[in-house]
Design an enzyme around this catalytic site. Sequence first.
Site, PDB file in Angstrom:
ATOM      1  N   ASN A  16       6.702  -3.365  -1.064  1.00 43.09           N
ATOM      2  CA  ASN A  16       5.254  -3.201  -0.825  1.00 43.09           C
ATOM      3  C   ASN A  16       5.131  -3.439   0.680  1.00 43.09           C
ATOM      4  O   ASN A  16       5.413  -4.535   1.152  1.00 43.09           O
ATOM      5  CB  ASN A  16       4.530  -4.285  -1.618  1.00 43.09           C
ATOM      6  CG  ASN A  16       3.078  -4.017  -1.950  1.00 43.09           C
ATOM      7  OD1 ASN A  16       2.394  -4.937  -2.375  1.00 43.09           O
ATOM      8  ND2 ASN A  16       2.581  -2.807  -1.802  1.00 43.09           N
ATOM      9  N   ASN A  71      -6.821  -2.307   2.271  1.00 43.89           N
ATOM     10  CA  ASN A  71      -6.057  -1.233   1.648  1.00 43.89           C
ATOM     11  C   ASN A  71      -5.972  -0.053   2.616  1.00 43.89           C
ATOM     12  O   ASN A  71      -6.772   0.041   3.566  1.00 43.89           O
ATOM     13  CB  ASN A  71      -6.772  -0.777   0.364  1.00 43.89           C
ATOM     14  CG  ASN A  71      -6.586  -1.744  -0.798  1.00 43.89           C
ATOM     15  OD1 ASN A  71      -5.481  -2.254  -1.011  1.00 43.89           O
ATOM     16  ND2 ASN A  71      -7.658  -1.979  -1.543  1.00 43.89           N
ATOM     17  N   CYS A  80      -3.841 -10.113  -1.613  1.00 45.05           N
ATOM     18  CA  CYS A  80      -2.630  -9.305  -1.718  1.00 45.05           C
ATOM     19  C   CYS A  80      -1.453 -10.275  -1.710  1.00 45.05           C
ATOM     20  O   CYS A  80      -1.210 -10.947  -0.703  1.00 45.05           O
ATOM     21  CB  CYS A  80      -2.551  -8.324  -0.551  1.00 45.05           C
ATOM     22  SG  CYS A  80      -0.989  -7.434  -0.517  1.00 45.05           S
ATOM     23  N   GLY A  81      -0.747 -10.364  -2.815  1.00 46.07           N
ATOM     24  CA  GLY A  81       0.311 -11.371  -2.967  1.00 46.07           C
ATOM     25  C   GLY A  81       1.557 -11.073  -2.138  1.00 46.07           C
ATOM     26  O   GLY A  81       2.109 -11.967  -1.477  1.00 46.07           O
ATOM     27  N   ASN A  82       2.002  -9.811  -2.164  1.00 41.09           N
ATOM     28  CA  ASN A  82       3.193  -9.472  -1.358  1.00 41.09           C
ATOM     29  C   ASN A  82       2.853  -9.550   0.127  1.00 41.09           C
ATOM     30  O   ASN A  82       3.665  -9.989   0.940  1.00 41.09           O
ATOM     31  CB  ASN A  82       3.699  -8.067  -1.708  1.00 41.09           C
ATOM     32  CG  ASN A  82       4.278  -7.999  -3.108  1.00 41.09           C
ATOM     33  OD1 ASN A  82       4.829  -8.972  -3.604  1.00 41.09           O
ATOM     34  ND2 ASN A  82       4.148  -6.844  -3.747  1.00 41.09           N
ATOM     35  N   GLU A 201      -1.955   0.963  -7.753  1.00 39.26           N
ATOM     36  CA  GLU A 201      -2.815   0.151  -6.891  1.00 39.26           C
ATOM     37  C   GLU A 201      -4.064   0.880  -6.431  1.00 39.26           C
ATOM     38  O   GLU A 201      -3.975   1.956  -5.833  1.00 39.26           O
ATOM     39  CB  GLU A 201      -2.033  -0.317  -5.653  1.00 39.26           C
ATOM     40  CG  GLU A 201      -1.335  -1.627  -5.873  1.00 39.26           C
ATOM     41  CD  GLU A 201      -0.885  -2.258  -4.559  1.00 39.26           C
ATOM     42  OE1 GLU A 201      -1.698  -2.408  -3.626  1.00 39.26           O
ATOM     43  OE2 GLU A 201       0.306  -2.578  -4.468  1.00 39.26           O
ATOM     44  N   ARG A 202      -5.171   0.230  -6.702  1.00 36.96           N
ATOM     45  CA  ARG A 202      -6.459   0.669  -6.142  1.00 36.96           C
ATOM     46  C   ARG A 202      -6.367   0.646  -4.617  1.00 36.96           C
ATOM     47  O   ARG A 202      -5.729  -0.248  -4.053  1.00 36.96           O
ATOM     48  CB  ARG A 202      -7.518  -0.340  -6.627  1.00 36.96           C
ATOM     49  CG  ARG A 202      -8.872  -0.193  -6.020  1.00 36.96           C
ATOM     50  CD  ARG A 202      -9.812  -1.265  -6.524  1.00 36.96           C
ATOM     51  NE  ARG A 202      -9.449  -2.598  -6.046  1.00 36.96           N
ATOM     52  CZ  ARG A 202     -10.116  -3.716  -6.330  1.00 36.96           C
ATOM     53  NH1 ARG A 202     -11.150  -3.664  -7.121  1.00 36.96           N
ATOM     54  NH2 ARG A 202      -9.732  -4.870  -5.855  1.00 36.96           N
ATOM     55  N   CYS A 211       3.711  -5.145  -6.702  1.00 34.59           N
ATOM     56  CA  CYS A 211       2.379  -5.704  -6.411  1.00 34.59           C
ATOM     57  C   CYS A 211       2.420  -7.173  -6.830  1.00 34.59           C
ATOM     58  O   CYS A 211       2.660  -7.477  -8.017  1.00 34.59           O
ATOM     59  CB  CYS A 211       1.318  -4.927  -7.185  1.00 34.59           C
ATOM     60  SG  CYS A 211      -0.329  -5.643  -6.971  1.00 34.59           S
ATOM     61  N   THR A 213       0.035  -9.781  -6.813  1.00 36.00           N
ATOM     62  CA  THR A 213      -1.018 -10.277  -7.698  1.00 36.00           C
ATOM     63  C   THR A 213      -0.914  -9.591  -9.066  1.00 36.00           C
ATOM     64  O   THR A 213      -1.251 -10.188 -10.087  1.00 36.00           O
ATOM     65  CB  THR A 213      -2.410 -10.046  -7.084  1.00 36.00           C
ATOM     66  OG1 THR A 213      -2.497  -8.684  -6.637  1.00 36.00           O
ATOM     67  CG2 THR A 213      -2.664 -10.981  -5.905  1.00 36.00           C
TER      68      THR A 213
HETATM   69  N1  API Z   1      -0.224  -5.147  -3.208  1.00 37.77           N
HETATM   70  C1  API Z   1      -1.054  -6.307  -3.349  1.00 37.77           C
HETATM   71  C2  API Z   1      -2.351  -6.074  -4.006  1.00 37.77           C
HETATM   72  C3  API Z   1      -3.301  -5.349  -3.134  1.00 37.77           C
HETATM   73  C4  API Z   1      -4.592  -5.302  -3.865  1.00 37.77           C
HETATM   74  C5  API Z   1      -5.331  -4.051  -3.724  1.00 37.77           C
HETATM   75  N2  API Z   1      -4.635  -2.834  -3.989  1.00 37.77           N
HETATM   76  C6  API Z   1      -6.666  -4.172  -4.435  1.00 37.77           C
HETATM   77  O1  API Z   1      -6.913  -5.128  -5.191  1.00 37.77           O
HETATM   78  O2  API Z   1      -7.482  -3.278  -4.205  1.00 37.77           O
HETATM   79  C7  API Z   1      -0.308  -7.477  -3.933  1.00 37.77           C
HETATM   80  O3  API Z   1       0.877  -7.586  -3.679  1.00 37.77           O
HETATM   81  O4  API Z   1      -0.908  -8.328  -4.585  1.00 37.77           O
END
Ligand code: API
Length: 275
Positions: A16, A71, A80-82, A201-202, A211, A213
């Site tokens: 990611n 985003n 965003c966890g990563n 992913e949104r 991802c 989270t």
């Molecule tokens: N890639 C991210 C999440 C991004 C979140 C995003 N896509 C949203 O909630 O709109 C992760 O590692 O948690």
Amino acid sequence: MFNSALPFIKMHGAGNDFVVFDNRKLQLSEEDIASLAPDICDRKFGVGSDGILALSIPQKPEADYTMIYRNPDGSNAGMCGNGARCIALFAYSLGFDATHTFNVHNQVYQAKIISEDTVSISFPMEASISEQQINERRLYQIHTGTEHIVTTVEEADLKKSDLLKKQGKKLRYHEHFQPKGTNVNFICGTNSKSLELQTYERGVEDLTLACGTGAIASALAWHHIQKQHQPNAKYQVKTEGGTLNIHFSFDRNTNTYSNIKLEGPAHFVFKGTFL
Ligand SMILES: N[C@H](CCC[C@H](N)C(=O)O)C(=O)O
């Protein structure tokens, strides 16, 4: 609007990938960062990434810095966890302690640099699962700093990227989740404490290689689906881009999850200047 050269580092956490920059002196506004995101994240006309991360001056007294995440389409996400693991490693390279704190919006997270390429993030919030049914599909909705739903698929279907993308997009835009929309996680359990995951992913509007989270939401959902009750657990989530470890506590009386930690890789890829 920001229109001078921007020094950045390209990083990834389990594939990611992110454009990361130090915003403490630059002090780009959140609007500037949002309008920069589509250009810099574009994989043909820009650097190319699944999101942009700015390390900014802290907005909370108990935080060492603020993580601003957008985003690629410029939209805002709760967390965003990563990206958090990447920005924590970046912060460490700038001189922050190996254990430090940062805020994303109003939440304060703790980062621990475990080795030169492994970082753990402690999430401050409690999470609970709400079960939903949309058409024939059973969905588990969980807020892990940002919006997620989790659904199970057969092992063979986890490899069918076109199918998952199509189904992910349908659910992401489903009226039930409007106006915010949601990230969509497809999981397949491999044993009681490990699972495989693909996330739509949104804001990227595609499957990503991992991802963070979403991996947390998926581990909690897999715990819930199996009706497990152990108070402390560690789950392994295998994504296309790498393996993430999720630790959590479970309170069987309130059905809530707490002490959530996301542990996994973070890597520097290259340095550059966006012109
Ligand atoms: N890639 C991210 C999440 C991004 C979140 C995003 N896509 C949203 O909630 O709109 C992760 O590692 O948690």
